[in-house]
Design a protein around this motif. Structure first.
Motif, PDB file in Angstrom:
ATOM      1  N   VAL A 166      -0.562  -3.029  -9.213  1.00 57.16           N
ATOM      2  CA  VAL A 166      -0.781  -1.890 -10.113  1.00 57.16           C
ATOM      3  C   VAL A 166      -1.698  -2.309 -11.267  1.00 57.16           C
ATOM      4  CG1 VAL A 166       0.334  -0.234 -11.663  1.00 57.16           C
ATOM      5  CG2 VAL A 166       1.392  -0.798  -9.477  1.00 57.16           C
TER       6      VAL A 166
ATOM      7  N   HIS B 254       2.361   1.863  -3.495  1.00 59.73           N
ATOM      8  CA  HIS B 254       1.415   2.243  -4.547  1.00 59.73           C
ATOM      9  C   HIS B 254       0.442   3.334  -4.126  1.00 59.73           C
ATOM     10  CE1 HIS B 254      -2.219   1.561  -7.111  1.00 59.73           C
ATOM     11  NE2 HIS B 254      -1.285   1.768  -8.007  1.00 59.73           N
TER      12      HIS B 254
ATOM     13  N   CYS C 191      -5.081   3.490 -11.935  1.00 59.64           N
ATOM     14  CA  CYS C 191      -3.976   3.293 -12.878  1.00 59.64           C
ATOM     15  C   CYS C 191      -4.489   2.802 -14.227  1.00 59.64           C
ATOM     16  CB  CYS C 191      -2.963   2.292 -12.316  1.00 59.64           C
ATOM     17  SG  CYS C 191      -2.009   2.924 -10.930  1.00 59.64           S
TER      18      CYS C 191
ATOM     19  N   ARG D 128       0.828  -1.213   0.000  1.00 60.11           N
ATOM     20  CA  ARG D 128       0.000   0.000   0.000  1.00 60.11           C
ATOM     21  C   ARG D 128       0.859   1.259   0.000  1.00 60.11           C
ATOM     22  NH1 ARG D 128      -3.597  -1.296   4.866  1.00 60.11           N
ATOM     23  NH2 ARG D 128      -3.034  -3.448   4.604  1.00 60.11           N
TER      24      ARG D 128
ATOM     25  N   ILE E 104       4.290  -6.150  -7.408  1.00 58.10           N
ATOM     26  CA  ILE E 104       3.970  -4.766  -7.785  1.00 58.10           C
ATOM     27  C   ILE E 104       3.159  -4.760  -9.080  1.00 58.10           C
ATOM     28  CG2 ILE E 104       4.952  -2.572  -8.576  1.00 58.10           C
ATOM     29  CD1 ILE E 104       7.257  -3.079  -6.595  1.00 58.10           C
TER      30      ILE E 104
ATOM     31  N   CYS F 132       6.326   2.974  -9.461  1.00 58.94           N
ATOM     32  CA  CYS F 132       6.183   2.144  -8.261  1.00 58.94           C
ATOM     33  C   CYS F 132       7.384   1.211  -8.120  1.00 58.94           C
ATOM     34  CB  CYS F 132       4.899   1.334  -8.301  1.00 58.94           C
ATOM     35  SG  CYS F 132       3.427   2.296  -7.940  1.00 58.94           S
TER      36      CYS F 132
ATOM     37  N   CYS G  32      -0.509   6.065  -6.787  1.00 58.83           N
ATOM     38  CA  CYS G  32      -0.930   5.634  -8.132  1.00 58.83           C
ATOM     39  C   CYS G  32      -0.075   6.276  -9.228  1.00 58.83           C
ATOM     40  CB  CYS G  32      -2.400   5.937  -8.381  1.00 58.83           C
ATOM     41  SG  CYS G  32      -3.522   4.902  -7.450  1.00 58.83           S
TER      42      CYS G  32
ATOM     43  N   CYS H  51      -5.318  -1.916 -10.174  1.00 57.19           N
ATOM     44  CA  CYS H  51      -5.729  -0.609  -9.647  1.00 57.19           C
ATOM     45  C   CYS H  51      -6.617   0.104 -10.671  1.00 57.19           C
ATOM     46  CB  CYS H  51      -4.495   0.231  -9.347  1.00 57.19           C
ATOM     47  SG  CYS H  51      -4.879   1.925  -8.861  1.00 57.19           S
TER      48      CYS H  51
END
Length: 60
Positions: free
Chosen positions: A35, A5, A41, A2, A31, A14, A8, A38
């Motif tokens: 991501v 990232h 993202c 958390r 990762i 990241c 964002c 997300c």
């Protein structure tokens, strides 16, 4: 994850930020998974700012 990232910034940023601070086995894959899921993202992924068209004068 958390903390890595939280802003964002996308996949590359990241990973870069994580490499500067920590390392664990499988970090890159984890990762990419976080991501890649997300919604923020994914919404803004690969959307470069559109540049207005400009006319070029033809030399005489």
């Amino acid at each position: 994850m958390r903390a890595i990232h939280k802003s964002c910034l996308g996949m590359v940023n990241c990973k870069r930020g994580a490499k500067e601070l920590v390392y664990w086995s499988g970090m890159k894959k984890q990762i990419e998974d976080v991501v890649g899921k997300c919604s923020v993202c994914l919404t803004y992924k690969n959307k470069p700012a559109k540049e207005p068209m400009s006319m070029q004068l033809v030399p005489e």
